[in-house]
Design a protein around this motif. Sequence first.
Motif, PDB file in Angstrom:
ATOM      1  N   ARG A   1       0.834  -1.197   0.000  1.00  0.00           N
ATOM      2  CA  ARG A   1       0.000   0.000   0.000  1.00  0.00           C
ATOM      3  C   ARG A   1       0.870   1.248   0.000  1.00  0.00           C
ATOM      4  O   ARG A   1       0.509   2.270  -0.593  1.00  0.00           O
ATOM      5  CB  ARG A   1      -0.926   0.001   1.222  1.00  0.00           C
ATOM      6  N   PHE A   2       2.021   1.148   0.659  1.00  0.00           N
ATOM      7  CA  PHE A   2       2.928   2.288   0.725  1.00  0.00           C
ATOM      8  C   PHE A   2       3.516   2.597  -0.648  1.00  0.00           C
ATOM      9  O   PHE A   2       3.651   3.766  -1.028  1.00  0.00           O
ATOM     10  CB  PHE A   2       4.049   1.995   1.726  1.00  0.00           C
ATOM     11  N   TYR A   3       3.858   1.574  -1.410  1.00  0.00           N
ATOM     12  CA  TYR A   3       4.515   1.786  -2.706  1.00  0.00           C
ATOM     13  C   TYR A   3       3.538   1.979  -3.857  1.00  0.00           C
ATOM     14  O   TYR A   3       3.900   2.541  -4.893  1.00  0.00           O
ATOM     15  CB  TYR A   3       5.450   0.617  -3.024  1.00  0.00           C
ATOM     16  N   LEU A   4       2.293   1.521  -3.713  1.00  0.00           N
ATOM     17  CA  LEU A   4       1.342   1.608  -4.812  1.00  0.00           C
ATOM     18  C   LEU A   4       0.215   2.607  -4.567  1.00  0.00           C
ATOM     19  O   LEU A   4      -0.338   3.160  -5.519  1.00  0.00           O
ATOM     20  CB  LEU A   4       0.734   0.223  -5.091  1.00  0.00           C
ATOM     21  N   GLY A   5      -0.136   2.823  -3.293  1.00  0.00           N
ATOM     22  CA  GLY A   5      -1.202   3.771  -2.970  1.00  0.00           C
ATOM     23  C   GLY A   5      -0.707   5.203  -2.991  1.00  0.00           C
ATOM     24  O   GLY A   5       0.465   5.473  -2.730  1.00  0.00           O
ATOM     25  N   ILE A   6      -1.607   6.122  -3.281  1.00  0.00           N
ATOM     26  CA  ILE A   6      -1.219   7.531  -3.345  1.00  0.00           C
ATOM     27  C   ILE A   6      -1.276   8.160  -1.956  1.00  0.00           C
ATOM     28  O   ILE A   6      -2.267   7.997  -1.227  1.00  0.00           O
ATOM     29  CB  ILE A   6      -2.109   8.306  -4.331  1.00  0.00           C
ATOM     30  N   PRO A   7      -0.223   8.870  -1.543  1.00  0.00           N
ATOM     31  CA  PRO A   7      -0.208   9.463  -0.201  1.00  0.00           C
ATOM     32  C   PRO A   7      -0.961  10.785  -0.150  1.00  0.00           C
ATOM     33  O   PRO A   7      -1.007  11.525  -1.135  1.00  0.00           O
ATOM     34  CB  PRO A   7       1.292   9.686   0.044  1.00  0.00           C
ATOM     35  N   ALA A   8      -1.531  11.078   1.001  1.00  0.00           N
ATOM     36  CA  ALA A   8      -2.188  12.369   1.198  1.00  0.00           C
ATOM     37  C   ALA A   8      -1.165  13.478   1.426  1.00  0.00           C
ATOM     38  O   ALA A   8      -1.452  14.652   1.197  1.00  0.00           O
ATOM     39  CB  ALA A   8      -3.151  12.297   2.383  1.00  0.00           C
ATOM     40  N   ASP A   9       0.020  13.088   1.858  1.00  0.00           N
ATOM     41  CA  ASP A   9       1.092  14.048   2.129  1.00  0.00           C
ATOM     42  C   ASP A   9       1.768  14.420   0.815  1.00  0.00           C
ATOM     43  O   ASP A   9       2.327  13.576   0.114  1.00  0.00           O
ATOM     44  CB  ASP A   9       2.101  13.419   3.085  1.00  0.00           C
ATOM     45  N   PHE A  10       1.740  15.691   0.484  1.00  0.00           N
ATOM     46  CA  PHE A  10       2.312  16.157  -0.783  1.00  0.00           C
ATOM     47  C   PHE A  10       3.816  15.912  -0.846  1.00  0.00           C
ATOM     48  O   PHE A  10       4.363  15.597  -1.910  1.00  0.00           O
ATOM     49  CB  PHE A  10       2.016  17.648  -0.977  1.00  0.00           C
TER      50      PHE A  10
ATOM     51  N   ARG B   1      -3.409   7.057   2.844  1.00  0.00           N
ATOM     52  CA  ARG B   1      -3.182   6.734   1.435  1.00  0.00           C
ATOM     53  C   ARG B   1      -4.485   6.246   0.829  1.00  0.00           C
ATOM     54  O   ARG B   1      -5.364   5.762   1.528  1.00  0.00           O
ATOM     55  CB  ARG B   1      -2.095   5.668   1.270  1.00  0.00           C
ATOM     56  N   ALA B   2      -4.576   6.363  -0.472  1.00  0.00           N
ATOM     57  CA  ALA B   2      -5.761   5.907  -1.190  1.00  0.00           C
ATOM     58  C   ALA B   2      -5.350   4.956  -2.298  1.00  0.00           C
ATOM     59  O   ALA B   2      -4.268   5.091  -2.873  1.00  0.00           O
ATOM     60  CB  ALA B   2      -6.534   7.096  -1.764  1.00  0.00           C
ATOM     61  N   TRP B   3      -6.194   3.969  -2.587  1.00  0.00           N
ATOM     62  CA  TRP B   3      -5.940   3.059  -3.697  1.00  0.00           C
ATOM     63  C   TRP B   3      -7.282   2.553  -4.217  1.00  0.00           C
ATOM     64  O   TRP B   3      -8.297   2.601  -3.515  1.00  0.00           O
ATOM     65  CB  TRP B   3      -5.053   1.893  -3.252  1.00  0.00           C
ATOM     66  N   GLY B   4      -7.279   2.094  -5.437  1.00  0.00           N
ATOM     67  CA  GLY B   4      -8.496   1.576  -6.047  1.00  0.00           C
ATOM     68  C   GLY B   4      -8.906   2.376  -7.272  1.00  0.00           C
ATOM     69  O   GLY B   4      -8.529   3.544  -7.428  1.00  0.00           O
ATOM     70  N   ALA B   5      -9.698   1.762  -8.134  1.00  0.00           N
ATOM     71  CA  ALA B   5     -10.109   2.382  -9.398  1.00  0.00           C
ATOM     72  C   ALA B   5     -11.385   3.203  -9.267  1.00  0.00           C
ATOM     73  O   ALA B   5     -11.921   3.673 -10.274  1.00  0.00           O
ATOM     74  CB  ALA B   5     -10.315   1.289 -10.453  1.00  0.00           C
ATOM     75  N   SER B   6     -11.872   3.400  -8.044  1.00  0.00           N
ATOM     76  CA  SER B   6     -13.187   4.013  -7.851  1.00  0.00           C
ATOM     77  C   SER B   6     -13.291   5.406  -8.467  1.00  0.00           C
ATOM     78  O   SER B   6     -14.313   5.729  -9.088  1.00  0.00           O
ATOM     79  CB  SER B   6     -13.514   4.077  -6.358  1.00  0.00           C
ATOM     80  N   ALA B   7     -12.273   6.251  -8.306  1.00  0.00           N
ATOM     81  CA  ALA B   7     -12.337   7.608  -8.868  1.00  0.00           C
ATOM     82  C   ALA B   7     -12.402   7.547 -10.389  1.00  0.00           C
ATOM     83  O   ALA B   7     -13.170   8.285 -11.024  1.00  0.00           O
ATOM     84  CB  ALA B   7     -11.127   8.426  -8.412  1.00  0.00           C
TER      85      ALA B   7
END
Length: 303
Positions: free
Chosen positions: A55-64, A143-149
């Motif tokens: 999740r750390f390497y593939l999910g997008i972080p909220a921290d810029f 972090r966020a992940w998934g094709a939902s957006a």
Amino acid sequence: MRSNTIWTEIKQTFKRSDRMVYQLIALNVVVFLTVNIISIPYFLAGKSFNPESLRFYLGIPADFNQLLHQPWTLITYAFTHFEFTHILFNMLMLYWFGKILSEFLGNRKILPLYIMGGLFGALLFIITYQVFPVFSDAIAESRAWGASASVMAIMIAAATLVPDYTMFLLLFGSVKIKWIAVVLILLDIISIPTSNPGGHIAHLGGAFFGFVYIRQLQSGRDLGQGVNWLIDYFTHFFNKKPPVKIVHSSKKKTYSSAPQKKNVSVSKQEQLDTILDKIAQSGYDTLTKSEKDFLFNVSKEDK
């Protein structure tokens, strides 16, 4: 023999330019299987596997600041799922609404909408976590992940383009897709304070882009043109054909007086482009009966 046939079908699916919905579904499934299969060796060895690393390497972080060190997550997060129900719902939505959109706008609108809807969802997710105080303590870990957006962008685009298109839903019967879109958006809005606020915010970002994309397209501006240009550039770059060797012959050329056949496929493509442009400008309902029949027949030929 059967396995070879399946593998051939998979390769053909990725090679064909009119199967973008299937290609996106296949890519999401491959990533899902990969991230879950990785845990099997750990289980067999009696060790615990921590999915947080993936999740750390593939999910997008909220921290810029973290995003600056992991820019690839802007793309990878939209193809990453860890739970079966998550990917199942997203892929069903992608299939249903992606097929509707490709039927009326053509195949080349699907990938730009998927990519840019995901990017816009990620952008709203990051900005929201930076702006609102309620998220200040959770920025570093969120972090966020998934094709939902991305899927929401495609769904809202379809609902904006042909709002009265009807789908059959179990227990509800025939429902216009504009009402499906309204319900899902309202569910995302009211769910923000209860659970997974970042995910619901990203969904809304993708939905907003899907609406804007169709409105701009109907005004004559294709926001996804740049994505298609990049895809075409890299496709041609990696599939360059060797230069043709020209051999001069001393034989005399013969000419035939027979009339040449017209290129029917080119004429059909020109007519299809004209109809798709008309849909983009003024909507599907403005088509004549003959134009709708032609579009329906072409969609059957592509299947």
